[in-house]
Write a protein that holds these residues in place. Structure first.
Motif, PDB file in Angstrom:
ATOM      1  N   ASN A 194       5.078 -21.684  -5.007  1.00 20.63           N
ATOM      2  CA  ASN A 194       6.325 -22.406  -4.725  1.00 20.63           C
ATOM      3  C   ASN A 194       7.530 -21.474  -4.725  1.00 20.63           C
ATOM      4  N   LYS A 195       7.276 -20.182  -4.480  1.00 24.82           N
ATOM      5  CA  LYS A 195       8.369 -19.216  -4.425  1.00 24.82           C
ATOM      6  C   LYS A 195       8.007 -18.157  -3.388  1.00 24.82           C
ATOM      7  N   PRO A 196       8.998 -17.473  -2.819  1.00 34.50           N
ATOM      8  CA  PRO A 196       8.694 -16.534  -1.735  1.00 34.50           C
ATOM      9  C   PRO A 196       8.368 -15.112  -2.180  1.00 34.50           C
ATOM     10  N   LEU A 197       8.487 -14.819  -3.471  1.00 30.49           N
ATOM     11  CA  LEU A 197       8.340 -13.446  -3.957  1.00 30.49           C
ATOM     12  C   LEU A 197       7.543 -13.444  -5.251  1.00 30.49           C
ATOM     13  N   VAL A 198       6.583 -12.504  -5.381  1.00 30.72           N
ATOM     14  CA  VAL A 198       5.845 -12.361  -6.632  1.00 30.72           C
ATOM     15  C   VAL A 198       5.797 -10.890  -7.042  1.00 30.72           C
ATOM     16  N   SER A 199       5.547 -10.665  -8.320  1.00 28.88           N
ATOM     17  CA  SER A 199       5.459  -9.304  -8.840  1.00 28.88           C
ATOM     18  C   SER A 199       4.044  -8.765  -8.674  1.00 28.88           C
ATOM     19  N   VAL A 200       3.906  -7.450  -8.801  1.00 27.40           N
ATOM     20  CA  VAL A 200       2.570  -6.854  -8.742  1.00 27.40           C
ATOM     21  C   VAL A 200       1.728  -7.298  -9.940  1.00 27.40           C
ATOM     22  N   ASP A 201       2.359  -7.554 -11.078  1.00 26.61           N
ATOM     23  CA  ASP A 201       1.616  -8.046 -12.238  1.00 26.61           C
ATOM     24  C   ASP A 201       1.016  -9.421 -11.950  1.00 26.61           C
ATOM     25  N   TRP A 202       1.789 -10.271 -11.276  1.00 27.00           N
ATOM     26  CA  TRP A 202       1.284 -11.599 -10.901  1.00 27.00           C
ATOM     27  C   TRP A 202       0.065 -11.451 -10.002  1.00 27.00           C
ATOM     28  N   LEU A 223       4.996  -9.419  -1.785  1.00 26.66           N
ATOM     29  CA  LEU A 223       4.787  -8.666  -3.020  1.00 26.66           C
ATOM     30  C   LEU A 223       5.989  -7.767  -3.271  1.00 26.66           C
ATOM     31  N   ASN A 224       6.710  -8.041  -4.355  1.00 30.07           N
ATOM     32  CA  ASN A 224       7.923  -7.291  -4.646  1.00 30.07           C
ATOM     33  C   ASN A 224       7.594  -5.833  -5.007  1.00 30.07           C
ATOM     34  N   GLY A 225       8.150  -4.909  -4.258  1.00 25.38           N
ATOM     35  CA  GLY A 225       7.869  -3.495  -4.476  1.00 25.38           C
ATOM     36  C   GLY A 225       6.686  -2.971  -3.692  1.00 25.38           C
ATOM     37  N   GLY A 226       5.880  -3.898  -3.148  1.00 21.79           N
ATOM     38  CA  GLY A 226       4.793  -3.523  -2.261  1.00 21.79           C
ATOM     39  C   GLY A 226       3.805  -2.533  -2.862  1.00 21.79           C
ATOM     40  N   PHE A 227       3.208  -1.729  -1.985  1.00 21.91           N
ATOM     41  CA  PHE A 227       2.169  -0.802  -2.401  1.00 21.91           C
ATOM     42  C   PHE A 227       2.669   0.274  -3.364  1.00 21.91           C
ATOM     43  N   PRO A 228       3.882   0.824  -3.180  1.00 24.80           N
ATOM     44  CA  PRO A 228       4.357   1.813  -4.154  1.00 24.80           C
ATOM     45  C   PRO A 228       4.385   1.285  -5.584  1.00 24.80           C
ATOM     46  N   GLU A 229       4.834   0.054  -5.758  1.00 25.61           N
ATOM     47  CA  GLU A 229       4.895  -0.550  -7.097  1.00 25.61           C
ATOM     48  C   GLU A 229       3.483  -0.811  -7.631  1.00 25.61           C
ATOM     49  N   TRP A 230       2.585  -1.236  -6.749  1.00 26.24           N
ATOM     50  CA  TRP A 230       1.192  -1.476  -7.134  1.00 26.24           C
ATOM     51  C   TRP A 230       0.543  -0.189  -7.647  1.00 26.24           C
ATOM     52  N   LYS A 231       0.748   0.908  -6.910  1.00 25.60           N
ATOM     53  CA  LYS A 231       0.170   2.193  -7.322  1.00 25.60           C
ATOM     54  C   LYS A 231       0.805   2.710  -8.601  1.00 25.60           C
ATOM     55  N   LEU A 232       2.114   2.484  -8.743  1.00 26.94           N
ATOM     56  CA  LEU A 232       2.834   2.925  -9.937  1.00 26.94           C
ATOM     57  C   LEU A 232       2.231   2.309 -11.200  1.00 26.94           C
TER      58      LEU A 232
END
Length: 279
Positions: A6-14, A120-129
């Protein structure tokens, strides 16, 4: 019970916590940045289990004169089904630049009336980080999904619509290109395009809603979008329909309604004769 969003943006942790949920489909929406001349030599990797969403070759009209022209609803439905997308799928869009092309895919699904989708907020760079699981791209076998389009034509604008809107004080045209391109002091990345902007448009470079590859906080977005108040309709435009969707995503985070994207954007306006241009 299927997961709903129900929201347009999620974190990599989510996403990490939901990566193995039955109805999650992760879409790699990466395209090269139009203003970038960087030669990428690093081996391509992706979020584990991701499916490549090919904006340029599969989800744009190859017969259109303009780049990134959205598919017809009928074609879009077939292509989405081929990716294994179902009516109850939760789609998570990301790209290799943090937030760049993934909002375009989010917006295309909004246009097609599909709401169960996030960026996905921050995309692949945040995921790899964060050290979350990645893999070399592979073809993940999936059967066709039962995705259905519920087309929302009001979210898509054409040149004739924008031309009519120029003199309408209740409609705001917002340009996501750089301020230099807006003012005609910086060259367009595409050859043979005129410089300048659509008359009565305002400049809001897409970088203004981002910070280090992530979307700014809601409180910061409120300040960025302060000029969008009291308008019946907002039309976002950019170079070719990609970064306008970043602004549309920012507006959605703030629950701003009546938002549309001019799909042809400056590539169409700046290459069409007899249209008014401001500098």
């Amino acid at each position: 019970m299927s997961l709903k969003i129900n929201k347009p943006l999620v974190s990599v942790d989510w996403l990490y916590n939901h990566l193995n949920d039955d109805n999650i489909v992760v879409l790699d929406c990466t395209i090269p940045k139009v203003t970038s001349n960087t030669l990428i030599i690093e081996e391509k990797t992706q979020i584990k289990g991701a499916v490549f969403f090919d904006i340029k070759n599969s989800f744009s009209d190859k017969n259109a004169a303009l780049p990134n022209t959205v598919l017809s609803p009928e074609e879009f439905e077939i292509k989405a089904q081929e990716l294994g997308i179902n009516k109850d799928t939760v789609l998570v869009c990301y790209d290799d630049l943090g937030i760049y092309s993934s909002p375009r895919v989010w917006w295309m699904f909004q246009l097609m009336g599909f709401k169960n989708i996030v960026v996905l907020n921050g995309g692949f760079p945040e995921w790899k980080l964060k050290g979350f699981p990645i893999e070399i791209p592979k073809i993940h076998q999936q059967k066709n999904g039962n995705f259905k389009v519920n087309y929302k034509p009001e979210k898509l604008k054409y040149t004739k619509d924008v031309l009519i809107s120029i003199e309408n004080k209740k409609v705001l045209i917002v340009d996501a290109r750089s301020n230099g391109r807006f003012l005609g002091t910086a060259p367009e990345p595409r050859k043979d395009l005129k410089s300048g902007h659509i008359p009565n448009a305002i400049s809001l470079p897409f970088e203004e809603v981002l910070l280090n590859g992530k979307m700014k906080t809601e409180s910061d977005l409120v300040k960025v979008f302060s000029s969008l108040k009291d308008k019946n309709e907002i039309i976002f435009t950019c170079g070719s329909g990609i970064t306008a969707a970043i602004l549309a995503l920012g507006a959605a985070i703030l629950n701003i309604k009546n938002v549309a994207v001019y799909d042809g954007s400056w590539t169409e306006w700046g290459s069409t004769d007899n249209l008014p241009i401001a500098l």
